[in-house]
Design an enzyme around this catalytic site. Structure first.
Site, PDB file in Angstrom:
ATOM      1  N   LEU A 122     -14.623 -30.490 -61.009  1.00 22.70           N
ATOM      2  CA  LEU A 122     -15.532 -28.672 -60.651  1.00 22.70           C
ATOM      3  C   LEU A 122     -16.225 -28.172 -61.167  1.00 22.70           C
ATOM      4  O   LEU A 122     -15.280 -27.540 -62.275  1.00 22.70           O
ATOM      5  CB  LEU A 122     -14.505 -28.217 -59.274  1.00 22.70           C
ATOM      6  CG  LEU A 122     -14.440 -28.915 -58.828  1.00 22.70           C
ATOM      7  CD1 LEU A 122     -12.777 -28.026 -57.619  1.00 22.70           C
ATOM      8  CD2 LEU A 122     -14.922 -30.148 -57.310  1.00 22.70           C
ATOM      9  N   GLU A 123     -17.078 -27.931 -61.675  1.00 19.25           N
ATOM     10  CA  GLU A 123     -17.712 -26.971 -62.485  1.00 19.25           C
ATOM     11  C   GLU A 123     -18.394 -25.420 -61.281  1.00 19.25           C
ATOM     12  O   GLU A 123     -18.633 -25.636 -60.370  1.00 19.25           O
ATOM     13  CB  GLU A 123     -19.272 -27.658 -62.564  1.00 19.25           C
ATOM     14  CG  GLU A 123     -19.881 -27.026 -63.450  1.00 19.25           C
ATOM     15  CD  GLU A 123     -21.546 -27.450 -63.360  1.00 19.25           C
ATOM     16  OE1 GLU A 123     -21.703 -26.512 -64.627  1.00 19.25           O
ATOM     17  OE2 GLU A 123     -21.301 -28.497 -63.807  1.00 19.25           O
ATOM     18  N   LEU A 124     -18.272 -24.712 -61.350  1.00 14.72           N
ATOM     19  CA  LEU A 124     -18.411 -22.873 -61.426  1.00 14.72           C
ATOM     20  C   LEU A 124     -19.615 -22.451 -62.297  1.00 14.72           C
ATOM     21  O   LEU A 124     -19.200 -22.431 -63.380  1.00 14.72           O
ATOM     22  CB  LEU A 124     -18.066 -21.924 -61.572  1.00 14.72           C
ATOM     23  CG  LEU A 124     -16.972 -21.813 -60.183  1.00 14.72           C
ATOM     24  CD1 LEU A 124     -15.465 -20.990 -59.906  1.00 14.72           C
ATOM     25  CD2 LEU A 124     -17.360 -22.185 -59.270  1.00 14.72           C
TER      26      LEU A 124
END
Length: 129
Positions: A122-124
């Site tokens: 996951l990436e923000l």
């Protein structure tokens, strides 16, 4: 005439409903939506992740169904990326990489990377200056 489309939802898979529902709601702020066939969705404003997991029987489904831990998703974080990293750490989530410069749908931004309980990446990304 060009066809104009917008992403409505995509699918991820989880191995444990309770653990994943808690993670996506508590860490990413998802609204949990109960669907038919023993499934849930994680709603983020006008987009949503439909979730396949234990006991669910989605139909139709992809020829090669998504499996727990094999997704790679990016979410927009409103605010400075340092705030995203602090938020993750406050929830006991390890930041795997970042903050690093990345290019997303909104242009250039800064991102942090982490994993959901099944190992999906996951990436923000923050587009804030």
């Amino acid at each position: 005439m060009a066809l104009i489309v917008q992403l409505d939802h995509c699918v991820i898979a989880v191995s444990n409903w309770e653990r994943s529902n808690r993670f996506y709601a508590d860490v990413l702020g998802a609204e949990l939506v109960e669907l038919d066939r023993g499934r849930f969705a994680y709603r983020f404003g006008s987009q949503q992740l439909n979730v396949h997991g234990p006991g669910s029987e989605p139909f139709p489904r992809a020829a090669e169904p998504v499996r727990p831990g094999n997704s790679d998703l990016c979410f927009v974080f409103e605010g400075p990326i340092d705030g995203a990293a602090e938020h993750l750490r406050a929830h006991g989530v390890d930041v795997e990489l970042g903050a690093v410069e990345r290019h997303g749908a909104g242009g250039s931004g800064r991102s942090v990377y982490f994993r959901d309980p099944d190992g999906s990446l996951l990436e923000l990304i923050s587009y804030s200056a």
